[in-house]
Design an enzyme around this catalytic site. Structure first.
Site, PDB file in Angstrom:
ATOM      1  N   ASN A 163      -4.995  -4.629 -12.839  1.00  0.00           N
ATOM      2  CA  ASN A 163      -5.846  -5.812 -12.831  1.00  0.00           C
ATOM      3  C   ASN A 163      -7.079  -5.331 -12.237  1.00  0.00           C
ATOM      4  O   ASN A 163      -7.207  -4.349 -11.423  1.00  0.00           O
ATOM      5  CB  ASN A 163      -5.302  -6.955 -12.009  1.00  0.00           C
ATOM      6  CG  ASN A 163      -4.218  -6.415 -10.804  1.00  0.00           C
ATOM      7  OD1 ASN A 163      -4.762  -5.376 -10.301  1.00  0.00           O
ATOM      8  ND2 ASN A 163      -3.330  -7.118 -10.565  1.00  0.00           N
ATOM      9  N   HIS A 165     -10.191  -4.745  -9.813  1.00  0.00           N
ATOM     10  CA  HIS A 165     -10.314  -5.180  -8.213  1.00  0.00           C
ATOM     11  C   HIS A 165     -11.858  -4.573  -7.776  1.00  0.00           C
ATOM     12  O   HIS A 165     -12.410  -3.732  -8.216  1.00  0.00           O
ATOM     13  CB  HIS A 165      -9.503  -4.158  -7.432  1.00  0.00           C
ATOM     14  CG  HIS A 165      -8.169  -4.539  -7.222  1.00  0.00           C
ATOM     15  ND1 HIS A 165      -7.702  -5.539  -6.299  1.00  0.00           N
ATOM     16  CD2 HIS A 165      -7.103  -4.398  -8.377  1.00  0.00           C
ATOM     17  CE1 HIS A 165      -6.526  -5.971  -6.584  1.00  0.00           C
ATOM     18  NE2 HIS A 165      -5.899  -4.930  -7.778  1.00  0.00           N
ATOM     19  N   GLU A 214      -7.238 -12.617  -3.772  1.00  0.00           N
ATOM     20  CA  GLU A 214      -6.676 -12.562  -5.160  1.00  0.00           C
ATOM     21  C   GLU A 214      -7.186 -13.689  -6.209  1.00  0.00           C
ATOM     22  O   GLU A 214      -7.058 -14.805  -5.932  1.00  0.00           O
ATOM     23  CB  GLU A 214      -4.946 -12.514  -4.996  1.00  0.00           C
ATOM     24  CG  GLU A 214      -4.592 -11.437  -4.257  1.00  0.00           C
ATOM     25  CD  GLU A 214      -2.906 -11.460  -4.467  1.00  0.00           C
ATOM     26  OE1 GLU A 214      -2.571 -11.199  -5.668  1.00  0.00           O
ATOM     27  OE2 GLU A 214      -2.123 -11.305  -3.362  1.00  0.00           O
ATOM     28  N   CYS A 223      -1.501  -7.652  -0.909  1.00  0.00           N
ATOM     29  CA  CYS A 223      -1.852  -7.642  -2.147  1.00  0.00           C
ATOM     30  C   CYS A 223      -1.608  -6.128  -2.522  1.00  0.00           C
ATOM     31  O   CYS A 223      -2.506  -5.369  -1.879  1.00  0.00           O
ATOM     32  CB  CYS A 223      -3.125  -7.968  -2.727  1.00  0.00           C
ATOM     33  SG  CYS A 223      -3.611  -7.567  -4.226  1.00  0.00           S
ATOM     34  N   THR A 225      -1.478  -4.150  -5.553  1.00  0.00           N
ATOM     35  CA  THR A 225      -2.420  -3.590  -6.288  1.00  0.00           C
ATOM     36  C   THR A 225      -3.907  -3.594  -5.458  1.00  0.00           C
ATOM     37  O   THR A 225      -4.706  -2.555  -5.605  1.00  0.00           O
ATOM     38  CB  THR A 225      -2.780  -4.075  -7.472  1.00  0.00           C
ATOM     39  OG1 THR A 225      -3.082  -5.578  -7.444  1.00  0.00           O
ATOM     40  CG2 THR A 225      -1.316  -4.373  -8.573  1.00  0.00           C
ATOM     41  N   GLY A 226      -3.943  -4.339  -4.578  1.00  0.00           N
ATOM     42  CA  GLY A 226      -5.357  -4.364  -3.791  1.00  0.00           C
ATOM     43  C   GLY A 226      -5.134  -3.187  -2.826  1.00  0.00           C
ATOM     44  O   GLY A 226      -6.320  -2.733  -2.650  1.00  0.00           O
TER      45      GLY A 226
END
Length: 280
Positions: A163, A165, A214, A223, A225-226
């Site tokens: 996703n 960022h 998010e 988060c 993936t963050g």
């Protein structure tokens, strides 16, 4: 159908085990399930996860369907992957799990009784992969907040970890007004699919403090993936080492962007808050 309420470093999920059924989540149902003060209590859920049977021909044990609490459908969630992997390991008695997602199959490994590592694969770094609405290098992208000659925020890095960022490096993350800046930057015109907005404070070259707004969920306690994206962005801007501790509001994640194969490995805690059953 089994329902689990779990969190990964504070990132909270409602996990429906729909294997063997024809159940499908809907945007409206995701909103109602995740609502603060709704069926899961005051905290609600950041994301709603549905575990389905894997697609034909896959070696994975499950297919993981991911919804934000605003009803948006997304492709990746690192902390949810770790929670789902723990459930599968508890079920099998093993120390490994394979989880199929919209971005591919993720391999997870047990690192402790309540600690799970997941291989998030290679970061995608091309402007069209983020995606951005115009061509540019992504180690620094053209996003500024404030006066052009003296911006409050500038020079973020862009990374896709399943996703999109956008990561800003700030002097003091707790002094940054994320609840004001996050919604504005999430919908910045450069991000045609919106973006998760990270704010990272560097404590040492192997240690950061991170908060993430998010997309579709708002400010969360963690988060996954963050955290991966922040370390990748920091390495690309020569700020961080490839092995980095990431402190989030809900705990600690350890991120390793391996030089050997370019894969990002995320390790962190999980917690099972509740498990029960509900009629289909």
């Amino acid at each position: 159908m089994k329902l689990y309420v779990m969190n990964g470093a504070g990132n909270r999920f409602a996990i429906f085990d729909a294997r063997g059924s024809r159940f499908r989540m809907s945007p409206d149902m995701a909103v109602k399930t995740g609502a603060r003060g709704g069926p899961l209590g005051d905290k609600g859920a950041d994301q709603i996860i549905v575990l389905h049977d894997p697609l034909p021909g896959s070696d994975a044990q499950i297919f993981m369907d991911i919804w934000n609490n605003d009803g948006g459908h997304v492709d990746a969630c690192g902390n949810a992957s770790r929670c789902a992997a723990w459930l599968l390991m508890r079920e099998s008695g093993g120390d490994n799990a394979l989880i199929q997602t919209a971005i591919g199959v993720l391999h997870a490994t047990r690192k402790g009784e309540l600690s799970i590592a997941v291989d998030m694969g290679k970061p995608r770094l091309g402007w069209e992969d983020i995606p951005l609405s115009e061509a540019m290098h992504t180690h620094h992208i053209d996003v500024k907040v404030g006066p052009i000659d003296n911006p409050v925020l500038s020079n973020p890095g862009a990374v896709n970890m399943g996703n999109p960022h956008c990561v800003f490096f700030v002097d003091d993350v707790m002094a940054t007004d994320i609840e004001r800046l996050g919604p504005m930057l999430e919908f910045y015109p450069l991000f045609p699919q919106q973006a998760n907005i990270g704010f990272a404070q560097i404590i040492a070259d192997d240690h950061i403090r991170l908060r993430v707004w998010e997309r579709g969920a708002g400010l969360t306690l963690a988060c996954g993936t963050g955290a991966c994206a922040a370390v990748v962005a920091g390495v690309r801007q020569h700020r961080l080492s490839r092995l980095c501790r990431v402190d989030v509001d809900g705990g600690r994640l350890d991120i390793h962007w391996r030089g050997s194969d370019d894969h990002v490995i995320m390790t962190g805690p999980i917690e099972l808050e509740h498990e029960g059953e509900m009629p289909l």
